[in-house]
Design an enzyme around this catalytic site. Structure first.
Site, PDB file in Angstrom:
ATOM      1  N   HIS A  68      35.504  37.456  48.996  1.00 21.70           N
ATOM      2  CA  HIS A  68      35.800  37.209  50.320  1.00 21.70           C
ATOM      3  C   HIS A  68      34.990  38.106  51.382  1.00 21.70           C
ATOM      4  O   HIS A  68      35.840  38.702  52.414  1.00 21.70           O
ATOM      5  CB  HIS A  68      37.383  37.300  50.531  1.00 21.70           C
ATOM      6  CG  HIS A  68      38.067  36.281  49.462  1.00 21.70           C
ATOM      7  ND1 HIS A  68      38.500  36.694  48.396  1.00 21.70           N
ATOM      8  CD2 HIS A  68      38.495  35.232  49.792  1.00 21.70           C
ATOM      9  CE1 HIS A  68      39.152  35.750  47.835  1.00 21.70           C
ATOM     10  NE2 HIS A  68      39.333  34.815  48.847  1.00 21.70           N
ATOM     11  N   TYR A 336      41.710  44.961  43.789  1.00 21.31           N
ATOM     12  CA  TYR A 336      41.618  45.135  45.165  1.00 21.31           C
ATOM     13  C   TYR A 336      41.463  46.531  45.691  1.00 21.31           C
ATOM     14  O   TYR A 336      40.668  46.892  46.451  1.00 21.31           O
ATOM     15  CB  TYR A 336      42.634  44.409  45.831  1.00 21.31           C
ATOM     16  CG  TYR A 336      42.829  43.197  45.764  1.00 21.31           C
ATOM     17  CD1 TYR A 336      41.961  42.329  45.337  1.00 21.31           C
ATOM     18  CD2 TYR A 336      43.661  42.560  46.909  1.00 21.31           C
ATOM     19  CE1 TYR A 336      42.163  41.069  45.281  1.00 21.31           C
ATOM     20  CE2 TYR A 336      43.860  40.934  46.839  1.00 21.31           C
ATOM     21  CZ  TYR A 336      43.208  40.229  45.977  1.00 21.31           C
ATOM     22  OH  TYR A 336      43.306  38.817  46.038  1.00 21.31           O
TER      23      TYR A 336
END
Length: 363
Positions: A68, A336
């Site tokens: 992303h 993450y």
């Protein structure tokens, strides 16, 4: 308690090539003990997964999220109507407003990729509760995920690596992966049946994974959620299909006419509904509760917006919400965290990254 139409009845996705579908699964990662590397060296680890993300991106993009990478910051608030309190005692479901910092993005590790490079978009949100707690969530514009297990996810990444001869994923490898993993069929069928929306504003966004909601009496239920737009769906236009960066411009233009709104729809599982498999939807006849309205008021560049330094870890949850037994959840947290560590370190070592990246591409 308010019922709402089934959230996935709003079309938000698109028919696409095998390579494009392969890129979509870069939105998530899989398996807590695996990605943390706490079992054995033969298991998946967060570095192993993130290293593979970087290979799929094709070349280094220092200072960017490993997935992303292309996106923009948004801000606004969540206006709770109180109906969510029947499922969870989390403060976010008390009647009133909660400030929200968010991010729209396109899956993939290339911050300069065309908006149409994949048929899926994402919405990530951080709710800053008035008691000091936070609720962070990362959602995709598909109600299901492509894979079930950490091992499948890693094999998907390997199949999606670019061919040195073409610089693009090899469709034959992706096809072989899907053939060997029939669990991917619900995702592929949904993508092929739903054209992408013409805007970030008229797409629905799904939490995909199940979570556990606990109410004030201690009763716990499995829940999934979606953000369903008030803006009517419209499919992507032919002109948009050939445009590289239309999503942010469209969102900015819409916000000039006033805030944009989505309804937070909570879907309650029944006994037997899978909570550990993100490839499977729950039946349409499950209870749906409209818990309130997300109101987004403005956008800002990733270069200096409030979302830039946020790790949208979906396991950062307030009291009253906890992770389910879905093995993808804790893996996302581990992956993450490592992505965040790498990109912020790169920024610290190379301050010029803040000045040289283009607005809308920063992470």
């Amino acid at each position: 308690m308010t019922k709402s139409p089934v959230p996935h009845s709003t079309p938000v996705c698109v028919p696409c090539r095998l390579a494009a579908i392969g890129a979509v699964v870069l939105a998530l990662a899989g398996g807590f003990a695996y990605t943390a590397g706490w079992l054995t060296s033969a298991r998946l680890t967060a570095p192993r997964l993130i290293d593979t993300f970087e290979k799929v991106a094709g070349k280094p993009h220092p200072g960017f999220r490993r997935n992303h990478a292309k996106g923009l910051c948004v801000s606004g608030y969540f206006d709770s109507n109180g109906d969510g309190a029947v499922l969870s005692h989390a403060a976010v479901f008390t009647v009133g407003r909660t400030p929200v910092t968010g991010r729209f993005a396109v899956p993939g590790g290339n911050p300069s990729a065309p908006d149409t490079s994949v048929p899926v978009r994402s919405m990530a949100l951080l709710f800053q509760l008035n008691n000091g707690e936070q609720w962070r969530t990362g959602m995709n514009s598909t109600p299901v995920f492509a894979v079930h297990t950490p091992e499948q996810f890693y094999r998907q990444l390997l199949a999606s690596q670019p061919d040195p001869a073409t610089g693009k994923p090899d469709p034959a490898k992706i096809k072989a992966f899907y053939a060997a993993n029939p669990e991917t069929q619900p995702f592929r069928a949904w993508v092929q049946a739903h054209p992408p929306s013409s805007s970030l504003a008229n797409a629905a966004y799904y939490g995909i994974n199940a979570f556990r909601f606990t109410d004030a009496t201690g009763t716990t239920r499995a829940v999934r959620w979606a953000m369903v737009p008030e803006t009517p769906y419209a499919p992507i236009t032919d002109a948009q299909k050939s445009a590289k960066n239309f999503l942010q411009a469209d969102l900015d233009q819409r916000l000039q006419n006033g805030p944009l709104r989505w309804h937070l729809i909570l879907t309650v599982a029944q006994p037997g509904d899978p909570t550990d498999d993100a490839t499977l939807q729950w039946p349409d006849n499950r209870q749906h509760i409209d818990a309130g309205t997300l109101v987004l008021e403005q956008t800002s560049s990733q270069e200096d917006g409030a979302c830039r330094d946020v790790n949208f870890d979906p396991t950062v949850l307030p009291a009253g919400i906890s992770p389910s037994d879905d093995p993808l959840l804790a893996a996302r947290s581990a992956a993450y965290a490592l992505s965040y560590k790498r990109r912020t370190r790169e920024e610290a070592l190379h301050p010029e990254l803040h000045r040289t990246q283009t607005s809308g591409d920063r992470s």
